[in-house]
Write a protein that holds these residues in place. Sequence first.
Motif, PDB file in Angstrom:
ATOM      1  N   SER A   1     -24.869  14.334   2.137  1.00  0.00           N
ATOM      2  CA  SER A   1     -24.119  14.971   1.059  1.00  0.00           C
ATOM      3  C   SER A   1     -23.899  16.439   1.381  1.00  0.00           C
ATOM      4  CB  SER A   1     -24.886  14.860  -0.276  1.00  0.00           C
ATOM      5  OG  SER A   1     -26.104  15.598  -0.204  1.00  0.00           O
TER       6      SER A   1
ATOM      7  N   ASN B   1     -29.088   6.788  -2.302  1.00  0.00           N
ATOM      8  CA  ASN B   1     -27.988   7.213  -3.159  1.00  0.00           C
ATOM      9  C   ASN B   1     -26.928   8.029  -2.430  1.00  0.00           C
ATOM     10  OD1 ASN B   1     -29.172   6.047  -5.465  1.00  0.00           O
ATOM     11  ND2 ASN B   1     -30.461   7.865  -5.776  1.00  0.00           N
TER      12      ASN B   1
ATOM     13  N   THR C   1     -23.824   9.116   0.071  1.00  0.00           N
ATOM     14  CA  THR C   1     -22.558   8.520   0.476  1.00  0.00           C
ATOM     15  C   THR C   1     -22.545   8.371   1.993  1.00  0.00           C
ATOM     16  OG1 THR C   1     -21.520  10.712   0.652  1.00  0.00           O
ATOM     17  CG2 THR C   1     -21.320   9.568  -1.453  1.00  0.00           C
TER      18      THR C   1
ATOM     19  N   THR D   1     -30.283   9.091   2.044  1.00  0.00           N
ATOM     20  CA  THR D   1     -31.084   8.414   1.027  1.00  0.00           C
ATOM     21  C   THR D   1     -30.321   7.207   0.473  1.00  0.00           C
ATOM     22  OG1 THR D   1     -30.156   9.751  -0.750  1.00  0.00           O
ATOM     23  CG2 THR D   1     -32.112  10.625   0.388  1.00  0.00           C
TER      24      THR D   1
END
Length: 358
Positions: free
Chosen positions: A294, A306, A308, A304
Motif C-alpha cells: 500500500s 488486506n 492490494t 498483508t
Amino acid sequence: MGRMRSFLLAAALSATLFLLTAANDRTPAVYVFGDSSVDVGNNNYLPGNLGKVNFRPNGIDYPGGKPTGRFSNGYNVADFLAMKVGLKKSPPAYLSLTSDAQMHGVNFASGGSGILNATGRNISISLNQQIKDYEEITRHLKSRVGATAADRFLSKSLFIFSTGNNDMLGFYTVFGLKNATQQDLLIGQLANQFKNQLQTLYNLGARKFVVFGASRLGCVPTLRRAIPSGECAEDLNKLSQQFNKATEAVLHSLASTLKGFSYSFIKVYDIISVVSSNPTKYGFTDLVSACCGSGKFNAESSCTPNATYCSNRDQYFYWDRLHPTQATSRLISNTAFRGRKYTTPVTVEQLADSRRRY
C-alpha cells in the motif's frame, strides 16, 4: 509387526543406497541455507507472528494458490534451481520434517537471518544454527549408510546460499553509510564469518557451493519510498558491490586451499542491472513498485491479507517491499544455471554435473 518393520527398514535402506549409487548421473541432493529469498517455510514453525508470510496473497501463484511460508507470490530461486537439477521444487523446510530420511536434501533457510548471529535475532534462525541443524542431518545419514557412502553422496550434492543482504540492510538502517571505516569493518566481519561457515560445511562433507551474490539492495521499494526523489539508495548499492567482491575473494581463497572445494558465484547484482537497463526485453513493466502492499511504491506496508496486489504479477520485479516476484526468481535462476557471463568460475549447470572435477 517385527517382520514388517524389518521389511520397511530394508526397503528404505535399499532406496537410500540406490540414490547414493545413482549420484554419478545427477545431483543427488540439494541443501539450502540463508534468508527469506530462499526460505520455504521454516519461519512458519517459529514462535510469535513476526517474520512470517504464511497467509494470502502470498503464494497466490504457487500450485493450489496456497501460502507456504515463501516470501513470494509463488516459487523462489531455491525452487527453480532445484527444478533445474531434477527435483520438483526446493527440498522441504527443516522444521517441517517428521523424520530425518530426506534423501533429496533439506532447506534450512530462514527469513530475516544473516551471516551474523545478531541479524534477525528472535525472529529467525541464524546461519550458524542452520549449519548446526545440517550437522544433525549428516550425523543421522552417516549412521544409516556409513561414513564413506554418506561422504560420497554429500560431495556430489549442491549447497545453495543466499545470505548477507539482511546484515547490510540492518547496518544501513541503524548506522547509515557515512563512515567508510565502519563499512570496511562490516564487510570484513561478514567475509570472515562467512568463510568460517563455509569451511565448517566443507568439514561436514560439502564440496559444491552455489552462492548468490547480494542484489541491488538500495533499489528495493521500501528504501525508494524513504527517498524523496524515489531513486535508489546508491550508497547501499555500493556496499552490496563491496560485499560481492569480498565474497568472491572468500570463495576463491577456499577453492585454492581446500581440496575438492568448487563453487559457482551468481552475480545477482549484474543480472538486475542488465534487466533494469531494458526491462521490457525481459517482460517487466514495473521495476520500482511492489506488486503487493500500500501507499507510495506500494511499500508503506508489508503484503498483508488486506493489502492490494497487482493482477499482472509476471510484469512486476518486486512482489512486496523487499522481495522479488516469482517471475524475477525464475529469470535469475535460469540465468545462473547456464549464463556464463553472470556466474564465476563455472555455471550452476557445470557445477551440478557430477562427472566434472575442478
